[in-house]
Design a protein around this motif. Structure first.
Motif, PDB file in Angstrom:
ATOM      1  N   THR A   2      -2.748  -5.197   4.220  1.00  0.00           N
ATOM      2  CA  THR A   2      -2.569  -4.820   2.814  1.00  0.00           C
ATOM      3  C   THR A   2      -1.627  -3.629   2.707  1.00  0.00           C
ATOM      4  OG1 THR A   2      -4.406  -3.239   2.759  1.00  0.00           O
ATOM      5  CG2 THR A   2      -4.938  -5.564   2.332  1.00  0.00           C
ATOM      6  N   THR A   3      -1.061  -3.463   1.507  1.00  0.00           N
ATOM      7  CA  THR A   3      -0.164  -2.338   1.254  1.00  0.00           C
ATOM      8  C   THR A   3      -0.902  -1.010   1.365  1.00  0.00           C
ATOM      9  OG1 THR A   3       1.189  -3.692  -0.234  1.00  0.00           O
ATOM     10  CG2 THR A   3       1.397  -1.296  -0.427  1.00  0.00           C
ATOM     11  N   GLN A   4      -2.137  -0.968   0.856  1.00  0.00           N
ATOM     12  CA  GLN A   4      -2.922   0.252   0.911  1.00  0.00           C
ATOM     13  C   GLN A   4      -3.209   0.666   2.352  1.00  0.00           C
ATOM     14  OE1 GLN A   4      -6.683   0.016  -1.119  1.00  0.00           O
ATOM     15  NE2 GLN A   4      -7.216   2.154  -0.718  1.00  0.00           N
ATOM     16  N   LYS A   5      -3.570  -0.310   3.183  1.00  0.00           N
ATOM     17  CA  LYS A   5      -3.838  -0.012   4.585  1.00  0.00           C
ATOM     18  C   LYS A   5      -2.559   0.397   5.308  1.00  0.00           C
ATOM     19  CE  LYS A   5      -6.344   0.274   8.312  1.00  0.00           C
ATOM     20  NZ  LYS A   5      -7.367   1.333   8.477  1.00  0.00           N
ATOM     21  N   SER A   6      -1.450  -0.212   4.975  1.00  0.00           N
ATOM     22  CA  SER A   6      -0.170   0.134   5.591  1.00  0.00           C
ATOM     23  C   SER A   6       0.195   1.590   5.304  1.00  0.00           C
ATOM     24  CB  SER A   6       0.940  -0.783   5.067  1.00  0.00           C
ATOM     25  OG  SER A   6       0.748  -2.104   5.491  1.00  0.00           O
ATOM     26  N   LYS A   7      -0.018   2.023   4.046  1.00  0.00           N
ATOM     27  CA  LYS A   7       0.284   3.408   3.686  1.00  0.00           C
ATOM     28  C   LYS A   7      -0.626   4.362   4.437  1.00  0.00           C
ATOM     29  CE  LYS A   7       0.490   6.595  -0.236  1.00  0.00           C
ATOM     30  NZ  LYS A   7       0.315   6.745  -1.707  1.00  0.00           N
ATOM     31  N   GLN A   8      -1.899   4.002   4.550  1.00  0.00           N
ATOM     32  CA  GLN A   8      -2.853   4.839   5.263  1.00  0.00           C
ATOM     33  C   GLN A   8      -2.438   5.007   6.720  1.00  0.00           C
ATOM     34  OE1 GLN A   8      -6.807   3.447   7.093  1.00  0.00           O
ATOM     35  NE2 GLN A   8      -7.403   4.106   5.048  1.00  0.00           N
ATOM     36  N   VAL A   9      -2.128   3.914   7.383  1.00  0.00           N
ATOM     37  CA  VAL A   9      -1.740   3.952   8.798  1.00  0.00           C
ATOM     38  C   VAL A   9      -0.426   4.704   8.975  1.00  0.00           C
ATOM     39  CG1 VAL A   9      -0.980   2.524  10.733  1.00  0.00           C
ATOM     40  CG2 VAL A   9      -3.022   1.890   9.439  1.00  0.00           C
TER      41      VAL A   9
END
Length: 300
Positions: free
Chosen positions: A30-37
């Motif tokens: 997901t985009t949210q997880k990508s930003k977090q990582v």
């Protein structure tokens, strides 16, 4: 200890940091997880670069944040410091006042370092450090950035005096071996406590300079493999007595007090005994005089 009056340390982010961050972010669902990582990776790499510059070893490959499955499952930004433990490098965005602590990072950490990004993501500022929270506080969800301690506290923990080496006659810089007695290993070091501006007044000595103290540590290994550690504090620099109000204490890595004593005019030494049966245990010697506080971290 509030560190808002201390200039923050800026660490530039080069191409390598962004390359790792893009690669790891692209693996996420997901985009949210990508930003977090992406932010977690950049924070970890920035701290890794800073420690490398200081000559302190860290291991990216052994960190959960560098593990393809663990970083996709958890919100982790840990950096392994060999022989010490995991340092959590938490990203902080501009204007953010709290350091978020996900459930998965509230245990097995030596502490938390706040890493704040600028708008262009070309550098970070290291805002401060918080030691590991105790098991009883495992439900904490955040730490206030304004309450973080200085980077000096972190560096003390990452570069401790290695007491186990003393049994091999290997001593850290500045420490000097004393005459051994009954098989004990003893070493000493002179500490200078900068008391400029202090209002403390002692007999025969007035605050506003540098107070020299002699620290003597004696280690004795027992047959059951426990280690007795005795810490003694003596006056130095021509002084006969320790100044009144001088306090010496010992804390474990969670901040629990292991011993504390207050000097008087007649006191010539302070003796604190601590036994440990697990190699790798950390403890801190804390010397306080008025508003001045000096610490040193040791690893058994």
């Amino acid at each position: 200890m509030n560190n808002t009056q201390v200039p923050y340390l800026t660490v530039p982010l080069g191409g390598d940091a962004h390359s790792f961050a893009r690669k790891f972010a692209a693996e996420q669902a997901t985009t949210q997880k990508s930003k977090q990582v992406y932010l977690n990776t950049m924070a970890v790499y920035a701290v890794h670069s800073y420690l490398k510059w200081l000559g302190i070893e860290s291991n990216l490959q052994e960190s959960d944040s560098w593990h393809i499955l663990l970083r996709s499952r958890w919100d982790v930004a840990d950096l392994v410091i060999p022989g010490i433990g995991k340092l959590e490098c938490r990203p902080v965005l501009p204007g953010q006042v709290n350091l978020t602590l996900p459930t998965e990072v509230r245990e097995e950490r030596i502490g938390y370092l706040a890493v704040q990004f600028n708008e262009s993501l070309d550098s970070v500022q290291l805002l401060g450090f918080a030691p590991s929270i105790s098991a009883g506080a495992a439900n904490y969800q955040y730490l206030r950035v304004a309450n973080l301690q200085s980077l000096d506290v972190l560096l003390e923990r990452l570069n401790p005096v290695k007491l186990s080496h003393w049994f091999e006659n290997i001593f850290d810089a500045g420490w000097q071996k004393l005459q051994s007695l009954s098989g004990e290993v003893s070493a000493e070091k002179l500490f200078d406590l900068d008391i400029s501006g202090s209002t403390v007044v002692a007999v025969g000595w007035r605050g506003g300079g540098t107070l020299s103290l002699r620290i003597v540590i004696t280690m004795n290994q027992r047959a059951d493999e426990t280690t007795d550690i005795t810490l003694e504090v003596y006056p130095a620099g021509g002084q006969r007595f320790l100044p009144p109000g001088l306090k010496v204490s010992v804390e474990d890595e969670l901040g629990n007090c292991l011993g504390e004593k207050l000097a008087t005019n007649e006191t010539l030494l302070i003796d604190i005994e601590q036994s440990s049966d697990e190699p790798g245990d950390l403890f801190r010697l804390i010397i306080t005089l008025g508003d001045v506080r000096k610490t040193k971290t040791f690893i058994v």
